[in-house]
Scaffold this active site. Structure first.
Site, PDB file in Angstrom:
ATOM      1  N   ASP A  46      26.438 -11.829  10.150  1.00 46.27           N
ATOM      2  CA  ASP A  46      25.788 -12.839  10.989  1.00 46.27           C
ATOM      3  C   ASP A  46      24.739 -13.573  10.181  1.00 46.27           C
ATOM      4  O   ASP A  46      24.155 -13.014   9.257  1.00 46.27           O
ATOM      5  CB  ASP A  46      25.084 -12.164  12.174  1.00 46.27           C
ATOM      6  CG  ASP A  46      26.067 -11.716  13.230  1.00 46.27           C
ATOM      7  OD1 ASP A  46      27.237 -12.119  13.143  1.00 46.27           O
ATOM      8  OD2 ASP A  46      25.657 -10.953  14.110  1.00 46.27           O
TER       9      ASP A  46
ATOM     10  N   TYR B  90      24.701  20.876  18.966  1.00 49.65           N
ATOM     11  CA  TYR B  90      25.074  21.679  20.125  1.00 49.65           C
ATOM     12  C   TYR B  90      25.033  23.184  19.869  1.00 49.65           C
ATOM     13  O   TYR B  90      25.084  23.955  20.807  1.00 49.65           O
ATOM     14  CB  TYR B  90      26.471  21.275  20.628  1.00 49.65           C
ATOM     15  CG  TYR B  90      26.386  20.134  21.605  1.00 49.65           C
ATOM     16  CD1 TYR B  90      25.665  20.294  22.791  1.00 49.65           C
ATOM     17  CD2 TYR B  90      26.963  18.904  21.359  1.00 49.65           C
ATOM     18  CE1 TYR B  90      25.543  19.250  23.689  1.00 49.65           C
ATOM     19  CE2 TYR B  90      26.843  17.860  22.249  1.00 49.65           C
ATOM     20  CZ  TYR B  90      26.137  18.043  23.415  1.00 49.65           C
ATOM     21  OH  TYR B  90      26.012  17.010  24.310  1.00 49.65           O
TER      22      TYR B  90
ATOM     23  N   GLU C 228      30.610  -7.531   9.190  1.00 52.56           N
ATOM     24  CA  GLU C 228      29.504  -6.858   9.877  1.00 52.56           C
ATOM     25  C   GLU C 228      29.962  -6.172  11.149  1.00 52.56           C
ATOM     26  O   GLU C 228      29.587  -5.062  11.428  1.00 52.56           O
ATOM     27  CB  GLU C 228      28.382  -7.860  10.201  1.00 52.56           C
ATOM     28  CG  GLU C 228      27.243  -7.191  10.965  1.00 52.56           C
ATOM     29  CD  GLU C 228      26.120  -8.141  11.325  1.00 52.56           C
ATOM     30  OE1 GLU C 228      25.984  -9.169  10.658  1.00 52.56           O
ATOM     31  OE2 GLU C 228      25.371  -7.828  12.262  1.00 52.56           O
TER      32      GLU C 228
END
Lengths: 486, 584
Positions: free
Chosen positions: A367, A229, A315
């Site tokens: 997963d 910014y 995870e």
């Protein structure tokens, strides 16, 4: 009838019932009933859902009866049978003390584990490699000033200017077996100002150098977003300033943290951990269910203490919340950490610091899909994007606790919770099979082969099909008891 | 007009468009306007009675009656053959195997049948063959039940202008407003594939402001050769065809029949085939005496045996020259590429794919504009399922050729010629996407065009970049200068307060900064000079590489001369030869 509403109530009620069965969320279900009754359409919706569920159960029972005769060992089983299977696992659990004893043994062996002291220089690799180090503000400033003086002189001499930036493309990466991480080779590209292709990057690099120079002078930290910014008009989008920032740290030979630019906090930690952050003592057991956000600048974290036996690397957020809410770390003393998906620098630094300071084994719960493995690989051997800093960011020796492809059948995860892998998934899986960090461990390789062969994946949440708390009450204790990690 | 008189309606309630009392009440407000409109339409209907396209006030929906005239300057039809050629279905003479536009002359007969069905009017034919002193005029319709022509008038008229060709006029029911674009599109596509012909299309409407007249100019006299007739390839015949060939053949025995009535069978090969057929076959056996069972055996062997592939010499593609010319003439694209593939074979029939690719141009919509041709005839309908459309939209990665599939005006032209086009469905509207050989030939032809265009596009982009380079580079000079000067200022400040020490060279530079001898504008100026210098170098390099001088260019077209001229002098030049007329 209002279909979306029906659907909404349907799913809510179904969840509420599932919760009721497990003995949690009881009042929520009542809440739903009240809600359903008050809504003009609610009552009929609710009734129809109930009927539907009853009907389903009846059908399921019928199917179950006919199935039982021929073969019961099929992974596809009717719900009642699943519940039985889940219960069977629960019965096999030993008392917590017995499990703790096994875990303690592992923790002790980890204590005696010596961290790898080998560095890149010791290896005498055929190709030169680029690595960065932590630098103080003053030396970063000196580096920047040296660069600026050089280009200023070049411009005044009428030669324009440019930067020689180490290439971070995958062709310039090297996996080093001995170190178990990815390092950057020394290929660099020259980015001249007077070239259409590189003028933007060169300009942004110059601007970033100036901004970092100011930061170091004032000795303050800003986030990447802040940095973006300060000159939105030039940077246009944050991706551009971010990637140049990595180039700059690579070019100056320092870590990104030494540039005093940090990423906004993403990771969270909860459990048996006490540390001091910028003078404040933080007790991660008293952080509620949300956990403590991992501070972006690791140099302010000091004096880590813990009575945990292991670190559980999760995870994603959902599983983290379940474990935190169930106070899993009180039953089995541990530290639970997650980066909510792909890990950021801060989380990786924090994990590395925990591992080296506390000398605890790290168990990974991801997963059962190629991306879960990829995330583990980033923790362990580093990402290609930040390979120049891999020595500071990687935590080797993470054990793959679950959910592993072989768990799907072992824990009898029902068919409806398994997803077919997409073509993209399969391709990623096959590519991973060729990666060095998978190949080095035959067990991991075998598991991945199972995944690619069955073409099935499952998320951690698949375990919730046995009840929301199955993960924390059965699956993880079982895994610990069996020492089922690779 | 014959057969279609405007009659007063006696029993209004009999008609489908009769309005009941209730409906009329409802539309009371609209009535005035409605009436006005009807009056106008009636007036218009009377006015155009004697014009080319006759519009009758009331038709079925949008459908109206039109008189369609088609005239050419071709070879014409022999006087005595006209009734049979146009008035008898399946009277065709084209039984050999040949790349043809049609097979049995069904197209002309369908037009006749449609006119009979919709208006009941006969068709008018004028025809003259080359050098014929008269014009045959014939008015006929067809007796559909007996399949014989019903001739009203058949007479010879004077041919003073020495015209040759054919003119056919039918009066049919049709819908111009809906299909206008299709018809014009068809004409345009015809013009693309036949730049050696001139087309004039005229529509005469009820009101002159809706008249349309389009001329598609002739641009060359190079024509593709007429397709040659060829014999069947053994793997392309069915049982019926074998029977017909046997009935028609002049060859006596089986060996001769096999050797001469098919392609790709030599005498030696015919003997081998007969040996393979079985003991009841001999080379000398009379071919007309073969039993039905024996024919089945021959057919079976034709299916299973291996034969050399047909050569494709009989095919007559439009040719890259004509295709390119047609595209350039009708679309005026910025770039064009063409490619002619090699002959390939599908089920014993040779086929050849030609492709053209254009970018930009007049009257071209952004995105893919697909022009399909089968045996050099445009295909208009069922575009979605066609092999060309599927290939162009799904299997070509336009991005990799620097072509934007959505924004660029892309013209894709694919012409397939074959002795048998494997149309899908009965309408001969499209070629299916399920034939692997054709699909891959189409894909590679389009890709070849893409490759040709890519280098042009890249070169064009480079030229564009070159113009933009200086501006783009200069844009960043202030940012860079400010950043560098900013750091130097900070360093100079630090030095002043004696906090930091620098080496001598840097020291010198910083002193100048502190004394404002070097400022931000110094960097701006120096960088500006550098950019100018680099730009000049690059421009020089570009010019030496491409060797092109960018001057204004204008395309010119040279038309061929119709008749003989005498030439005096030839002026030779590396590009062309100019001849001067002698008798001017």
């Amino acid at each position: 009838m209002n279909v979306p509403f029906t659907h909404f109530y349907g799913s809510c009620l179904a969840l509420a019932f599932a919760g009721y069965k497990d003995g949690i969320l009881v009042d929520k279900q009542e809440e739903f009933q009240v809600l359903a009754l008050h809504h003009p359409l609610g009552f009929s919706c609710r009734v129809s859902i109930l009927l539907l569920m009853a009907d389903k159960r009846k059908r399921a029972t019928a199917e179950n009866d006919s199935d039982e005769d021929d073969n019961g060992e099929q992974p596809m089983e009717a719900p009642r049978k699943q519940a039985q299977a889940a219960l069977a696992f629960r019965k096999r659990l030993k008392p917590d003390n017995a499990i703790l004893a096994t875990v303690r043994k592992i923790a002790d062996s980890a204590k005696s584990y010596k961290p790898q002291t080998q560095s890149l220089a010791d290896l005498n690799l055929p190709n030169a490699c680029k690595e960065v180090v932590d630098l103080s503000c003053a030396s970063v400033m000196a580096e920047i000033e040296k660069t600026i003086i050089n280009i200023a002189r070049s411009i005044l001499g009428g030669n324009g200017f440019g930067y020689s930036v180490p290439s971070r493309s995958s062709a310039n990466q090297l996996y080093v077996q001995e170190l178990d991480r990815i390092v950057l080779k020394d290929k660099a590209s020259f980015r001249p100002f007077a070239n259409m292709a590189s003028v933007r990057k060169t300009t942004i690099t110059t601007r970033i150098l100036q901004l970092v120079h100011q930061l170091c002078k004032k000795q303050i930290h800003v986030t990447k977003r802040d940095l973006f910014y300060t000159d939105v008009k030039l940077f246009q989008e944050q991706g551009q300033s971010d990637s140049v920032l990595d180039d700059v740290s690579c070019m100056l030979g320092c870590t990104r943290s030494s540039l005093n630019v940090v990423a906004s906090e993403k990771g969270v930690v909860v459990g048996r951990l006490v540390f001091v952050e910028d003078g404040d003592r933080i007790d991660c057991t008293k952080m509620g269910v949300g956990g403590k956000a991992i501070p972006p600048n690791i140099d302010k974290v000091k004096d880590m203490e813990s009575d945990a036996l292991f670190i559980l690397l999760v995870e994603k957020d959902a599983a983290f919340m379940r474990l935190a809410e169930d106070r899993f770390y009180n039953r089995f003393p541990c530290v639970i950490i997650t980066a909510k998906g792909q890990p950021d620098v801060a989380t990786r630094l924090f994990l590395k610091k925990m591992k080296t300071d506390l000398k605890l084994p790290v168990l990974g719960l991801v997963d059962s899909d190629p991306y879960g493995l990829k995330i583990l690989s980033v923790y362990m051997s580093g990402s290609k994007n930040m390979s120049y800093d891999s020595s500071n960011l990687t935590t080797p020796d993470i054990k793959w606790l679950g959910v592993r492809p072989s768990d799907l059948n072992k824990y009898k995860i029902p068919e409806q919770c398994r997803l077919p892998m997409t073509d993209q998934d399969i391709k990623t899986g096959k590519d991973l099979l060729e990666e060095d960090f998978i190949k080095k461990d035959p067990n991991w390789h075998k598991e991945l082969e199972v995944m690619v062969k069955t073409k099935e994946k499952a998320e951690i949440q698949a375990l919730s099909s046995f009840g929301f708390q199955y993960l924390s009450e059965v699956y993880l204790p079982m895994k610990l008891q069996e020492r089922d990690w690779i | 007009m014959i057969g279609l008189l405007d009659r007063e309606r006696l029993d209004e309630e009999l008609y489908g468009d009769y309005e009941t009392e209730k409906a009329r009440e409802k539309r009371l407000a609209k009535e005035a306007r409605e009436q006005e409109k009807q009056a106008k339409a009636a007036a218009a209907g009377k006015k155009v009675k004697d014009s080319n396209a006759v519009k009758l006030g009331k038709g079925r929906g949008e459908a109206l009656f039109y008189k369609v005239t088609c005239k050419d300057n071709g070879r014409g039809m022999p006087n005595d053959d006209i009734p049979n050629m146009l008035g008898r279905v399946l009277s065709g003479t084209k039984y050999g195997l040949k790349q043809t536009r049609g097979k049995f002359g069904l197209g002309a007969k369908m037009a006749l049948i449609w006119s009979k069905m919709s208006t009941g009017l006969p068709i008018d034919i004028w025809s003259a063959t080359r050098g014929q002193s008269f014009i045959s005029y014939c008015r006929l319709d067809i007796n559909i039940h007996k399949n014989v022509p019903n001739v009203h008038i058949h007479e010879k008229r004077s041919n003073e202008e020495g015209w040759h060709g054919a003119e056919i006029q039918v009066t049919i029911e049709g819908n111009w407003t809906t299909y206008r674009s299709k018809i014009i599109n068809y004409m345009r596509q015809m013009a693309v594939i036949t730049p050696y012909a001139q087309f004039l299309f005229r529509f005469v409407a009820a009101t002159p402001d809706k008249n349309i007249s389009i001329r598609f100019a002739r641009r060359t006299n190079v024509m593709p050769p007429a397709p040659a007739e060829t014999k069947y390839h053994p793997s392309a015949v069915d049982l019926l065809l074998i029977k017909r060939l046997i009935a028609e053949t002049l060859k006596q025995n089986l060996l001769q029949f096999l050797q001469h009535e098919f392609t790709s069978i030599s005498k030696f090969y015919a003997e081998r085939l007969i040996g393979e057929m079985g003991p009841e076959f001999t080379p000398k056996m009379p071919v007309k005496s073969l039993t039905a069972q024996q024919l089945v055996r021959i057919h079976q062997l034709f299916r299973q045996a291996k034969f050399g592939e047909p050569t494709g010499e009989c095919l007559s593609p439009a040719g890259e020259y004509n295709l390119r010319l047609g595209i350039m003439k009708e679309l005026h694209p910025d770039m064009v590429a063409t490619y002619q593939g090699s002959v390939q074979v599908f089920e014993g029939h040779p086929f050849l794919v030609e492709a053209g690719l254009s970018l930009g141009g007049r009257d071209v919509k952004p995105g893919l504009n697909i022009f399909r041709f089968a045996n050099r005839i445009p295909l208009l309908f069922e575009q979605g399922g066609d092999v060309v459309t599927r290939t162009a939209t799904k299997r070509i990665n336009w991005n990799s050729y620097k072509i934007n599939q959505v924004q660029d005006k892309i013209g894709v032209f694919v012409s397939i010629v074959s002795t048998k086009i494997p149309f899908k469905g009965t309408g001969k509207e499209y070629i299916g996407d399920d034939i692997k050989e054709i699909a891959s030939a189409v894909k590679s032809a389009i890709q070849q065009c893409c490759i040709q265009l890519k280098s042009k596009i890249v070169r064009q982009q480079q030229a564009h970049d070159r113009q933009q380079r200086k501006r783009n580079l200069s844009k960043y000079i202030p940012d860079v200068s400010r950043a560098i000067y900013g750091v130097l200022m900070e360093m100079a400040d630090g030095q002043k307060s004696k906090k930091v020490k620098y080496d001598d060279d840097a020291d010198d530079l910083l002193k100048k900064v502190a004394l404002h001898q070097i400022t931000e504008s110094t960097f701006i100026q120096k960088l500006g000079q550098h950019v100018e210098q680099v730009d000049a170098e690059m421009a020089l390099e570009y010019a030496t590489q491409s060797g092109m001088v960018d001057t204004a260019r204008e395309p010119i077209y040279l038309r061929t001369l119709e008749s003989d001229y005498k030439f005096a002098l030839e002026l030779h030049n590396p590009v062309c030869v100019m001849k001067l007329f002698s008798d001017f």
